[in-house]
Design a protein around this motif. Structure first.
Motif, PDB file in Angstrom:
ATOM      1  N   CYS A   1       0.845  -1.191   0.000  1.00  0.00           N
ATOM      2  CA  CYS A   1       0.000   0.000   0.000  1.00  0.00           C
ATOM      3  C   CYS A   1       0.884   1.245   0.000  1.00  0.00           C
ATOM      4  O   CYS A   1       1.808   1.370   0.796  1.00  0.00           O
ATOM      5  N   GLY A   2       0.583   2.172  -0.900  1.00  0.00           N
ATOM      6  CA  GLY A   2       1.389   3.379  -1.030  1.00  0.00           C
ATOM      7  C   GLY A   2       1.036   4.477  -0.029  1.00  0.00           C
ATOM      8  O   GLY A   2       1.693   5.508   0.013  1.00  0.00           O
ATOM      9  N   LYS A   3       0.025   4.261   0.769  1.00  0.00           N
ATOM     10  CA  LYS A   3      -0.395   5.275   1.745  1.00  0.00           C
ATOM     11  C   LYS A   3       0.605   5.330   2.901  1.00  0.00           C
ATOM     12  O   LYS A   3       1.291   4.358   3.189  1.00  0.00           O
ATOM     13  N   PRO A   4       0.649   6.483   3.590  1.00  0.00           N
ATOM     14  CA  PRO A   4       1.540   6.594   4.752  1.00  0.00           C
ATOM     15  C   PRO A   4       1.184   5.565   5.827  1.00  0.00           C
ATOM     16  O   PRO A   4       0.062   5.088   5.919  1.00  0.00           O
ATOM     17  N   LYS A   5       2.177   5.268   6.654  1.00  0.00           N
ATOM     18  CA  LYS A   5       2.025   4.260   7.704  1.00  0.00           C
ATOM     19  C   LYS A   5       0.873   4.613   8.641  1.00  0.00           C
ATOM     20  O   LYS A   5       0.154   3.733   9.105  1.00  0.00           O
ATOM     21  N   GLU A   6       0.663   5.894   8.914  1.00  0.00           N
ATOM     22  CA  GLU A   6      -0.419   6.309   9.819  1.00  0.00           C
ATOM     23  C   GLU A   6      -1.782   5.920   9.257  1.00  0.00           C
ATOM     24  O   GLU A   6      -2.667   5.491   9.994  1.00  0.00           O
ATOM     25  N   VAL A   7      -1.946   6.061   7.946  1.00  0.00           N
ATOM     26  CA  VAL A   7      -3.219   5.706   7.303  1.00  0.00           C
ATOM     27  C   VAL A   7      -3.435   4.196   7.372  1.00  0.00           C
ATOM     28  O   VAL A   7      -4.530   3.728   7.677  1.00  0.00           O
ATOM     29  N   ARG A   8      -2.379   3.447   7.119  1.00  0.00           N
ATOM     30  CA  ARG A   8      -2.480   1.981   7.214  1.00  0.00           C
ATOM     31  C   ARG A   8      -2.793   1.561   8.645  1.00  0.00           C
ATOM     32  O   ARG A   8      -3.605   0.672   8.875  1.00  0.00           O
ATOM     33  N   ASN A   9      -2.159   2.223   9.616  1.00  0.00           N
ATOM     34  CA  ASN A   9      -2.417   1.903  11.024  1.00  0.00           C
ATOM     35  C   ASN A   9      -3.852   2.235  11.422  1.00  0.00           C
ATOM     36  O   ASN A   9      -4.438   1.533  12.235  1.00  0.00           O
ATOM     37  N   ASP A  10      -4.414   3.302  10.853  1.00  0.00           N
ATOM     38  CA  ASP A  10      -5.818   3.631  11.124  1.00  0.00           C
ATOM     39  C   ASP A  10      -6.731   2.504  10.637  1.00  0.00           C
ATOM     40  O   ASP A  10      -7.682   2.118  11.315  1.00  0.00           O
ATOM     41  N   PHE A  11      -6.427   1.980   9.443  1.00  0.00           N
ATOM     42  CA  PHE A  11      -7.205   0.857   8.912  1.00  0.00           C
ATOM     43  C   PHE A  11      -7.065  -0.356   9.829  1.00  0.00           C
ATOM     44  O   PHE A  11      -8.048  -1.008  10.183  1.00  0.00           O
ATOM     45  N   ILE A  12      -5.825  -0.665  10.214  1.00  0.00           N
ATOM     46  CA  ILE A  12      -5.568  -1.831  11.068  1.00  0.00           C
ATOM     47  C   ILE A  12      -6.298  -1.679  12.402  1.00  0.00           C
ATOM     48  O   ILE A  12      -6.965  -2.610  12.861  1.00  0.00           O
TER      49      ILE A  12
END
Length: 123
Positions: free
Chosen positions: A93-104
Motif C-alpha cells: 500500500c502506497g499510503k503513509p504508515k499512519e493511514v495503514r495503522n488507522d485501517f488496522i
C-alpha cells in the motif's frame, strides 16, 4: 367430451431427485449454527474492509493487488499477531504508515468479540 373426468389430461409430478431441498436445509443449518446477527456482523465487516481497501489503494476493485484478509485466520492469532499479519498484507500500500495503522486499528476494533466460523468447508 372435455367435461368428462376420464378423458381430461392430467399433469403428474414425480418426487424424483430433490436437488433443491438440501440447499434449503444447509441454509437453515447455517443460520442455526451461526446466529443471523453474527453473520450480518461478519458481512458488515467484510464490506467495510472492501471499501477501505479501495481508499487505501486509490484504485478500482480490479486494480487492487491480490490481497486476502482472512477474518478467521486473524481470530486465531494473538492481538500482536493480528497487527503484524495485517502490516505484512498492507506492505504494498502506497499510503503513509499512519493511514495503514488507522485501517488496522479500525479492523481490529471491529473483529473484537467476533467468533471464528468453523465448519466442514473451512480447512
Amino acid at each position: 367430451m372435455a367435461s368428462e373426468p376420464s378423458t381430461q389430461s392430467r399433469v403428474m409430478f414425480q418426487a424424483g431427485d430433490k436437488t433443491e431441498e438440501p440447499a434449503h436445509r444447509k441454509l437453515g443449518k447455517l443460520t442455526v449454527k451461526y446466529n443471523r446477527k453474527d453473520l450480518q456482523r461478519r458481512l458488515d465487516i467484510e464490506e467495510w474492509i472492501d471499501g477501505q481497501l479501495h481508499l487505501l489503494f486509490d484504485c478500482e476493485e480490479e486494480e487492487i493487488p491480490e490481497l486476502e484478509i482472512d477474518i478467521d485466520e486473524l481470530l486465531e492469532l494473538t492481538d500482536e499477531g493480528q497487527r503484524t499479519r495485517l502490516q505484512e498484507l498492507l506492505q504494498e500500500c502506497g499510503k503513509p504508515k499512519e493511514v495503514r495503522n488507522d485501517f488496522i486499528n479500525g479492523l481490529l476494533y471491529r473483529i473484537k468479540g467476533l467468533r471464528k466460523m468453523s465448519g466442514p468447508l473451512k480447512k
